[in-house]
Design a protein around this motif. Structure first.
Motif, PDB file in Angstrom:
ATOM      1  N   VAL A 149       0.858  -1.191   0.000  1.00  0.00           N
ATOM      2  CA  VAL A 149       0.000   0.000   0.000  1.00  0.00           C
ATOM      3  C   VAL A 149       0.890   1.236   0.000  1.00  0.00           C
ATOM      4  N   GLU A 150       0.560   2.198  -0.853  1.00  0.00           N
ATOM      5  CA  GLU A 150       1.398   3.389  -0.997  1.00  0.00           C
ATOM      6  C   GLU A 150       1.563   4.143   0.308  1.00  0.00           C
ATOM      7  N   ASP A 151       0.464   4.361   1.019  1.00  0.00           N
ATOM      8  CA  ASP A 151       0.516   5.093   2.288  1.00  0.00           C
ATOM      9  C   ASP A 151      -0.435   4.418   3.278  1.00  0.00           C
ATOM     10  N   PRO A 152       0.038   3.357   3.950  1.00  0.00           N
ATOM     11  CA  PRO A 152      -0.839   2.605   4.862  1.00  0.00           C
ATOM     12  C   PRO A 152      -1.502   3.471   5.926  1.00  0.00           C
ATOM     13  N   ALA A 153      -0.780   4.427   6.472  1.00  0.00           N
ATOM     14  CA  ALA A 153      -1.336   5.257   7.537  1.00  0.00           C
ATOM     15  C   ALA A 153      -2.530   6.066   7.056  1.00  0.00           C
ATOM     16  N   ALA A 154      -2.507   6.493   5.802  1.00  0.00           N
ATOM     17  CA  ALA A 154      -3.594   7.307   5.256  1.00  0.00           C
ATOM     18  C   ALA A 154      -4.667   6.467   4.580  1.00  0.00           C
ATOM     19  N   ALA A 187     -10.529  -4.198   8.876  1.00  0.00           N
ATOM     20  CA  ALA A 187      -9.562  -3.317   8.223  1.00  0.00           C
ATOM     21  C   ALA A 187     -10.060  -2.975   6.822  1.00  0.00           C
ATOM     22  N   VAL A 188     -10.062  -1.688   6.495  1.00  0.00           N
ATOM     23  CA  VAL A 188     -10.594  -1.230   5.214  1.00  0.00           C
ATOM     24  C   VAL A 188      -9.546  -0.387   4.491  1.00  0.00           C
TER      25      VAL A 188
END
Length: 251
Positions: A149-154, A187-188
């Motif tokens: 995922v490019e930016d897991p936190a976002a 988780a989405v």
């Protein structure tokens, strides 16, 4: 008999929050073994619980499952939001799914799809865990998500739902397969239109399971769309992805 079962369920709910089972295991070995049989990880190596203990939960076969609500996750990330006295015959069913991916499809039931999942595909990967298996997978799941995922936190949102207040449809779909009621985290990843479910009575375990299930679903989606997945650092994830692909054919 119902009162006895209710008391037992409450005791299991309280015991699930213990950070150290050593003292309880020494003083109450039969109860500790029973906790293990219904999915509570105690860290003990006791033999299966005796019929004298299991009879409390199975004496009234026609009675409805006994639930006891406890407070949500404790300060250390654990907790038992949902407790159930489960007949001994159901324990092997749940154990057979531990740390092995399986699929649920929300269209298979008659309940409404939760708002947070309306734009998602109706099917999802589920992983249930006691926190004792496939440590190689869970230990590297953060790095795997960072690679997928490019930016897991976002991009990823985790909905902890220990009491099934947010996603009862998901809880019932999982229960239809495992035969048990356990706390869940959904988780989405909206950017990839993928969601997954982690199941476990302790918060840390179900979060790790949710992350691993999501990584599995994303990796499998990449495989199906022809996007290369580099498993060099995540060989354990590759095994689970292959298992999930096989399990999907059985749905």
């Amino acid at each position: 008999k119902r009162e006895q079962a209710a008391r037992l369920a409450l005791c299991v709910a309280v015991a699930a929050n213990l950070s150290d089972f050593e003292k309880l295991a020494a003083e109450q070995p039969e109860f500790t073994a029973f906790c293990e049989s219904v999915g509570v990880s105690t860290g003990s190596n006791l033999p299966p619980f005796s019929p004298a203990v299991s009879a409390v939960a199975t004496a009234d076969d026609d009675a409805a499952p006994v639930k006891s609500r406890a407070k949500g996750p404790s300060a250390d990330g654990g907790g038992r939001g949902l407790a159930q006295a489960t007949p001994a015959a159901e324990a092997p069913l749940a154990a057979g799914h531990r740390d092995r991916p399986f699929w649920i499809n929300l269209l298979a039931g008659e309940e409404a799809i939760p708002d947070a999942l309306e734009s998602m595909a109706p099917e999802a990967v589920v992983l249930t865990t006691l926190g004792t298996g496939r440590k190689g997978l869970y230990g590297k799941v953060e790095a795997a998500l960072a690679a997928l995922v490019e930016d897991p936190a976002a991009d990823i949102v985790y909905h902890d739902d220990p009491n099934w207040e947010l996603f009862p449809t998901v809880g019932n779909a999982v229960k239809a397969i495992t035969g048990t009621e356990e706390c869940q985290t959904v988780a989405v990843c909206v950017s990839l239109n993928v969601w997954a479910v982690g199941v476990g009575m302790k918060g840390k375990n179900r979060f790790m399971a949710a992350k691993a299930a999501l990584a599995t679903a994303i990796a499998l989606q990449n495989v199906e769309t022809g996007t290369e997945v580099n498993y060099e650092e995540f060989s354990s994830l590759q095994e689970v992805v292959e298992e999930a692909a096989e399990a999907r054919l059985e749905v």
